[in-house]
Design an enzyme around this catalytic site. Structure first.
Site: not given
Ligand code: SF4
Length: 353
Positions: A165, A219, A117, A221, A338, A120, A93, A106, A113
């Site tokens: 990543e 990131s 996380c 968080h 994402c 995600c 994407e 983006c 990935c």
């Protein structure tokens, strides 16, 4: 394509060498790179090159081709998401976000990935493979062509914050960043490029050594390791203290303030005491905090914080002297987070199989 080399993944120096090896004058490299960055799909379209050279190039190289499978623009028109098919059948994407100051792209750096996380969609299914530098560059080129065809401005900023990543695909990502900066090509200023990482400390140090004045966005968080480990497995490998140390080093080497991303998750990391703890740790640190309302992923149990809670969190940070902004939400109605559009496509393909 068998036995041929991907020319879009070559740096300008490598194109120079290839041209020299073919016994051509050096200015041919610049001509080839300009055509590539303009988005030609075949060597035959490079009309200012001699026919014999075009044939020679076609024998030895191929040009990465991304096929647009889907394109969705939000009702507000502020974001467009593209789903691209790669030559090996994988999908990625890219998202254009329209701001007053220009169009930001983006883009993805990996297929899937492996960072895991918990909030995600890109990590569901794990890592499939790294993208080549050429596949990253092709996303910019394709989106630029699409924007130009609709009379819009080209991509003015790049954020490496899509699927994957970036620092887990370090060499290709750094190569891409240098390629997109190539003055005779896309000529993107380093200051208009942001790389987002979940905090791979050794690679953050390596990136600092490159001395590229891009923005590094981490990131975070969570204000402490215990909380962070609940949502980001990478927190078990690298502590927040180590991330801060690497971020300070990055600032020292590049002069660029690091941005810390903080997605607010209801009743998990959005309490007043979390904001106070975060502010205490960041005081005096040359950084910027970007508060992101969580993009809810279907099937994942986390909820976004209420607007009142978001406001409280932001005002606590501000009152402690922390530079903080709230990210504007774009494209929620186009599976904006994402990896979500790719997940929908994979699920659909599984149903149809
Ligand atoms: S947030 Fe980024 S690093 Fe974490 S799983 Fe998703 S794509 Fe990977």
């Amino acid at each position: 394509m068998e036995g041929k080399q991907d020319i879009l993944s070559l740096s300008s120096e490598e194109v120079q060498q290839a041209v020299q090896a073919l016994g051509q004058p050096h200015y041919r490299a610049q001509q080839i790179l300009q055509w590539l960055h303009r988005g030609v799909k075949s060597f035959d379209e490079m009309t200012d090159l001699p026919k014999a050279l075009r044939e020679l190039l076609a024998e030895r190289f191929y040009i990465v081709n991304l096929r647009m499978l889907d394109k969705r623009t939000s009702r507000a028109g502020d974001a467009t998401k593209y789903l691209f098919l790669l030559e090996d059948g994988n999908t990625i994407e890219s998202v254009v976000m329209r701001y007053n100051y220009g169009n930001s792209l983006c883009l993805s750096t990996q297929v899937g990935c492996r960072m895991g996380c918990k909030f995600c969609a890109s990590t569901i299914g794990g890592l499939v493979r790294n993208l080549s530098a050429g596949e990253m560059l092709a996303q910019v080129i394709e989106v630029n062509s699409d924007l130009e065809n609709s009379g819009e401005r080209r991509v003015g900023n790049i954020v490496l914050m899509g699927i994957g990543e970036p620092l887990d695909n370090y060499d290709n990502t750094v190569k891409f960043i240098k390629m997109v900066h190539y003055p005779q090509g896309l000529n993107m200023s380093y200051r208009r490029i942001t790389l987002s990482t979940c905090g791979l400390v050794p690679k953050m140090m390596d990136l600092a050594e490159e001395g590229l004045p891009i923005t590094l966005s981490v990131s975070l968080h969570a204000p402490n390791d215990e909380l962070r480990k609940l949502i980001m497995p990478v927190a078990s490998a690298y502590s927040i203290d180590e991330i801060f140390k690497a971020s300070r080093y990055y600032f020292k080497k590049t002069g660029r303030r690091v941005t810390f991303e903080y997605a607010l998750i209801s009743d998990l990391n959005d309490r007043e005491r979390d904001a106070i703890e975060l502010a205490r740790k960041l005081r005096g640190f040359p950084c910027h905090v970007n508060i992101i309302p969580l993009n809810v992923v279907r099937g994942v149990g986390y909820k976004r914080s209420s607007p009142a809670v978001v406001e409280r969190f932001v005002s606590v940070l501000k009152s402690q002297g922390i530079a903080v902004t709230k990210r504007r939400e774009l494209g929620l109605d186009i599976e904006g987070a994402c990896g979500q559009l790719r997940r929908s496509y994979i699920k659909q393909a599984e149903v149809e199989r």
